[in-house]
Motif scaffolding. Structure first.
Motif, PDB file in Angstrom:
ATOM      1  N   ALA A   1      -6.104  -4.066   1.383  1.00  0.00           N
ATOM      2  CA  ALA A   1      -6.578  -4.072  -0.008  1.00  0.00           C
ATOM      3  C   ALA A   1      -5.418  -4.028  -0.992  1.00  0.00           C
ATOM      4  CB  ALA A   1      -7.525  -2.896  -0.240  1.00  0.00           C
ATOM      5  N   ARG A   2      -4.272  -3.485  -0.546  1.00  0.00           N
ATOM      6  CA  ARG A   2      -3.061  -3.495  -1.380  1.00  0.00           C
ATOM      7  C   ARG A   2      -2.328  -4.817  -1.261  1.00  0.00           C
ATOM      8  NH1 ARG A   2      -3.048   2.131  -0.032  1.00  0.00           N
ATOM      9  NH2 ARG A   2      -1.833   1.832   1.872  1.00  0.00           N
ATOM     10  N   ARG A   3      -2.947  -5.789  -0.617  1.00  0.00           N
ATOM     11  CA  ARG A   3      -2.480  -7.167  -0.459  1.00  0.00           C
ATOM     12  C   ARG A   3      -1.291  -7.306   0.483  1.00  0.00           C
ATOM     13  NH1 ARG A   3      -5.623 -10.207  -4.133  1.00  0.00           N
ATOM     14  NH2 ARG A   3      -5.015 -11.966  -2.814  1.00  0.00           N
TER      15      ARG A   3
ATOM     16  N   ALA B   1     -10.872  -6.155  -3.947  1.00  0.00           N
ATOM     17  CA  ALA B   1      -9.428  -6.298  -4.132  1.00  0.00           C
ATOM     18  C   ALA B   1      -9.031  -7.744  -4.418  1.00  0.00           C
ATOM     19  CB  ALA B   1      -8.696  -5.801  -2.883  1.00  0.00           C
ATOM     20  N   GLY B   2     -10.024  -8.641  -4.451  1.00  0.00           N
ATOM     21  CA  GLY B   2      -9.749 -10.038  -4.789  1.00  0.00           C
ATOM     22  C   GLY B   2      -9.403 -10.918  -3.609  1.00  0.00           C
ATOM     23  N   ILE B   3      -9.715 -10.466  -2.411  1.00  0.00           N
ATOM     24  CA  ILE B   3      -9.392 -11.239  -1.211  1.00  0.00           C
ATOM     25  C   ILE B   3     -10.569 -12.146  -0.880  1.00  0.00           C
ATOM     26  CG2 ILE B   3      -8.933 -11.055   1.271  1.00  0.00           C
ATOM     27  CD1 ILE B   3      -7.515  -8.372   0.600  1.00  0.00           C
TER      28      ILE B   3
ATOM     29  N   GLU C   1     -15.507  -5.106   4.172  1.00  0.00           N
ATOM     30  CA  GLU C   1     -15.717  -6.375   3.470  1.00  0.00           C
ATOM     31  C   GLU C   1     -15.851  -6.144   1.967  1.00  0.00           C
ATOM     32  OE1 GLU C   1     -18.808 -10.190   3.411  1.00  0.00           O
ATOM     33  OE2 GLU C   1     -19.162  -8.485   4.760  1.00  0.00           O
ATOM     34  N   GLN C   2     -16.586  -5.110   1.576  1.00  0.00           N
ATOM     35  CA  GLN C   2     -16.768  -4.807   0.159  1.00  0.00           C
ATOM     36  C   GLN C   2     -15.447  -4.382  -0.483  1.00  0.00           C
ATOM     37  OE1 GLN C   2     -19.834  -1.932  -0.637  1.00  0.00           O
ATOM     38  NE2 GLN C   2     -19.294  -1.720  -2.806  1.00  0.00           N
ATOM     39  N   VAL C   3     -14.691  -3.530   0.203  1.00  0.00           N
ATOM     40  CA  VAL C   3     -13.407  -3.070  -0.334  1.00  0.00           C
ATOM     41  C   VAL C   3     -12.454  -4.250  -0.531  1.00  0.00           C
ATOM     42  CG1 VAL C   3     -11.337  -1.742   0.233  1.00  0.00           C
ATOM     43  CG2 VAL C   3     -13.604  -0.741   0.611  1.00  0.00           C
ATOM     44  N   LEU C   4     -12.394  -5.126   0.443  1.00  0.00           N
ATOM     45  CA  LEU C   4     -11.457  -6.253   0.371  1.00  0.00           C
ATOM     46  C   LEU C   4     -11.902  -7.272  -0.677  1.00  0.00           C
ATOM     47  CD1 LEU C   4     -10.631  -6.749   4.158  1.00  0.00           C
ATOM     48  CD2 LEU C   4      -9.364  -5.457   2.437  1.00  0.00           C
TER      49      LEU C   4
ATOM     50  N   GLU D   1     -10.520   3.908  15.523  1.00  0.00           N
ATOM     51  CA  GLU D   1      -9.611   4.840  14.858  1.00  0.00           C
ATOM     52  C   GLU D   1      -8.523   4.070  14.119  1.00  0.00           C
ATOM     53  OE1 GLU D   1      -6.671   8.608  16.026  1.00  0.00           O
ATOM     54  OE2 GLU D   1      -7.988   7.689  17.536  1.00  0.00           O
ATOM     55  N   GLY D   2      -8.227   4.487  12.897  1.00  0.00           N
ATOM     56  CA  GLY D   2      -7.190   3.839  12.098  1.00  0.00           C
ATOM     57  C   GLY D   2      -7.674   2.662  11.278  1.00  0.00           C
ATOM     58  N   TYR D   3      -8.964   2.357  11.367  1.00  0.00           N
ATOM     59  CA  TYR D   3      -9.492   1.186  10.667  1.00  0.00           C
ATOM     60  C   TYR D   3      -9.412   1.344   9.155  1.00  0.00           C
ATOM     61  CZ  TYR D   3     -12.737  -2.685   9.659  1.00  0.00           C
ATOM     62  OH  TYR D   3     -13.312  -3.847   9.201  1.00  0.00           O
ATOM     63  N   ALA D   4      -9.792   2.493   8.648  1.00  0.00           N
ATOM     64  CA  ALA D   4      -9.784   2.700   7.197  1.00  0.00           C
ATOM     65  C   ALA D   4      -8.382   2.549   6.624  1.00  0.00           C
ATOM     66  CB  ALA D   4     -10.355   4.079   6.859  1.00  0.00           C
TER      67      ALA D   4
END
Length: 306
Positions: A65-67, A19-21, A13-16, A55-58
């Motif tokens: 995050a790259r939109r 990223a402006g989402i 949630e913080q990362v996104l 697994e694979g979530y990150a």
């Protein structure tokens, strides 16, 4: 690094958000749910009781995050009562189009109540098939036809329309369904309408939606919307109904084009945020002949070549 599901979702949630989402929390939950095969609510519940990060979530979060559109990562788009398959090469259906579908559904139910048997609907430029599939699902008495020019979008539409009895063709909305001219009860279109010098605000649309689905042609973006209007006039019976999605700034010129084309009862429709995002109108009803047999313009039957 090992994280619990709750820790992973909070991190995502913080990362996104950075990223402006705007929908960072929802997207973080849906991405986890995609990997776990769970609904958003089930992810929240599992996060509370102490599940593990899938697994694979990150990697998925980094893509989002790259939109990259959420729907491209999960492979699905939720639209009204349906879950549609979507991905690269097709326009991801938007919430504003759901209100266009509601306008069509309301009209079809009105026609059914008025005695129209199995009303025929044409969706011009169906894209993912969202409109056509929803109409077929919500008004099973309707006979639905849809056309799409893009090869890739047509393939997605074929997948989403499988089992709906919708007639799907690959072709140009300008010339589609010549065999149905004058025989359709409702025509609906969400054509490309962005002006050539305008760019979509959202990176997801600007960088990932196909250009063929975005730009309407001409300086005002209304070349394809006008073509859809012309096709609607060609396809509709007298008293038929046409509704078309457009940009908010195009509401006035679209309404003017409808009236200049001879449509009556022209009215704008707002999306859920109150913006003018669709316009509807009807073809005039056929005038009945006078009691003495003359046509509405006063000509006798033998003057009309009968």
């Amino acid at each position: 690094m090992h994280r619990s599901l709750g820790q992973a979702v909070r991190w995502a949630e913080q990362v996104l958000a950075e990223a402006g989402i705007d929908s960072a929390r929802t997207d973080a939950l849906l991405l986890a749910g995609h990997l776990l095969g769970l609904s958003r609510g089930e992810v929240e519940a599992r996060a509370i009781i102490g599940g593990d990060e899938p697994e694979g979530y990150a990697e998925l979060v980094a893509e989002r995050a790259r939109r990259v559109p959420l729907q491209h990562l999960t492979g699905v788009a939720h639209f009204r009562y349906l879950t549609l398959s979507v991905g690269p090469g097709v326009f991801v259906p938007r919430p504003e189009t759901e209100t266009v579908v509601q306008t069509v559904v309301d009209e079809l139910r009105r026609q059914l109540a008025a005695g129209v048997h199995r009303p025929r609907v044409v969706d011009l430029g169906t894209g993912s098939g969202a409109i056509a599939a929803s109409v077929a699902h919500e008004v099973p008495q309707a006979r639905v036809h849809a056309v799409e020019l893009s090869e890739s979008a047509h393939a997605w539409a074929a997948r989403n329309l499988r089992g709906t009895r919708t007639v799907l063709v690959r072709g140009d909305l300008r010339t589609a369904f010549p065999e149905l001219e004058g025989r359709c009860d409702v025509v609906v279109s969400n054509p490309p309408y962005i002006p050539a010098d305008a760019l979509p605000r959202e990176p997801e649309a600007r960088e990932h939606d196909p250009e063929l689905a975005l730009y309407g042609g001409g300086e005002d973006g209304l070349e394809l919307p006008r073509a859809a209007l012309a096709s609607a006039l060609r396809l509709l019976r007298p008293g038929g109904f046409f509704v078309m999605e457009h940009a908010e700034v195009q509401a006035e010129p679209v309404a003017r084009a409808f009236r200049e084309a001879g449509l009556v009862d022209v009215v704008g429709h707002q999306d859920l945020t109150g913006r003018d995002r669709a316009t509807a109108g009807r073809t005039p009803e056929a005038a009945a002949p006078a009691p003495d047999g003359t046509a509405p313009d006063g000509t006798a039957p033998d003057e009309m070549g009968e």
